[in-house]
Design a protein around this motif. Structure first.
Motif, mmCIF file in Angstrom:
data_model
loop_
_atom_site.group_PDB
_atom_site.id
_atom_site.type_symbol
_atom_site.label_atom_id
_atom_site.label_comp_id
_atom_site.label_asym_id
_atom_site.label_seq_id
_atom_site.Cartn_x
_atom_site.Cartn_y
_atom_site.Cartn_z
ATOM 1 N N GLU A 58 1.944 6.370 9.756
ATOM 2 C CA GLU A 58 3.393 6.756 9.191
ATOM 3 C C GLU A 58 4.083 7.947 9.837
ATOM 4 O OE1 GLU A 58 0.736 4.526 6.605
ATOM 5 O OE2 GLU A 58 0.293 6.519 7.388
ATOM 6 N N ASP A 59 3.323 9.041 10.046
ATOM 7 C CA ASP A 59 3.803 10.208 10.410
ATOM 8 C C ASP A 59 4.303 9.957 11.899
ATOM 9 O OD1 ASP A 59 2.645 12.224 8.650
ATOM 10 O OD2 ASP A 59 1.057 12.444 9.917
ATOM 11 N N MET A 60 3.546 9.140 12.591
ATOM 12 C CA MET A 60 4.214 8.664 14.135
ATOM 13 C C MET A 60 5.398 7.878 14.068
ATOM 14 S SD MET A 60 0.723 8.124 16.262
ATOM 15 C CE MET A 60 -0.530 7.467 15.032
ATOM 16 N N LEU A 61 5.649 7.253 13.054
ATOM 17 C CA LEU A 61 6.856 6.052 13.055
ATOM 18 C C LEU A 61 7.937 7.056 12.610
ATOM 19 C CD1 LEU A 61 8.278 3.385 12.958
ATOM 20 C CD2 LEU A 61 7.693 3.381 10.546
ATOM 21 N N VAL A 62 7.843 7.977 11.469
ATOM 22 C CA VAL A 62 9.003 8.940 11.256
ATOM 23 C C VAL A 62 9.166 9.679 12.727
ATOM 24 C CG1 VAL A 62 9.826 10.855 10.023
ATOM 25 C CG2 VAL A 62 8.289 9.005 8.860
ATOM 26 N N ALA A 63 8.155 10.193 13.136
ATOM 27 C CA ALA A 63 8.431 10.985 14.387
ATOM 28 C C ALA A 63 8.897 10.370 15.643
ATOM 29 C CB ALA A 63 6.980 11.810 14.978
#
Length: 157
Positions: A58-63
């Motif tokens: 999820e962090d990677m998608l937002v980033a």
């Protein structure tokens, strides 16, 4: 049409001796390897028994959305003579875990770039270029939820 291929090797490193013999018997840790790049240490979100010190999907998608927008924005500013001096985005994504009809999914991501431009730059154009960057962003064009942008433009004093 030009095609680009991206590859990543994701290796689960969370077998702590019992494999997945139960929900609590294993770590969610993994390593992402891409040739010629540093390894990325990942895990699940802490809400799902993950390690809070590691990146989660999820962090990677937002980033990814934030970074893609920024890269397009900087390109568009450069070719339109808007001189960007600073760019910081405090992006936020919202995900719901879902129900019997739809599994967990993102409902939206909001980008909040704070952009400083040099004196003499066209601030109206600088603001409009965020919309153009959104339409160009490969990642934003690949997701099925709204991505909004709440940009603020300031001028160097």
């Amino acid at each position: 049409m030009k095609t680009h291929t991206y590859e990543a090797m994701v290796t689960w490193t969370g077998n702590v001796g019992e494999g997945t013999s139960s929900y609590t018997a294993y770590s969610r840790d993994f390593v992402v390897d891409v040739p010629s790049k540093p390894a990325l240490l990942g895990s699940a979100d802490p809400a799902f028994r993950g390690d809070p010190r590691r990146w989660n999907p999820e962090d990677m998608l937002v980033a990814s959305l934030s970074a893609c927008h920024k890269l397009w924005y900087l390109h568009l500013c450069a070719v339109n003579k808007v001189n960007v001096l600073e760019y910081v985005d405090q992006a936020q994504g919202n995900m719901v875990e879902g129900d019997a009809h739809r599994k967990g999914h993102f409902t939206e991501i909001t980008l909040r770039p704070r952009v400083k431009v040099s004196a003499g730059s066209d601030t109206d154009l600088a603001m409009r270029l965020h919309e153009d960057a959104h339409h160009e962003c490969f990642i934003a064009n690949s997701v099925n939820f709204p991505v909004s942008c709440e940009a603020v433009i300031t001028v160097e004093e």
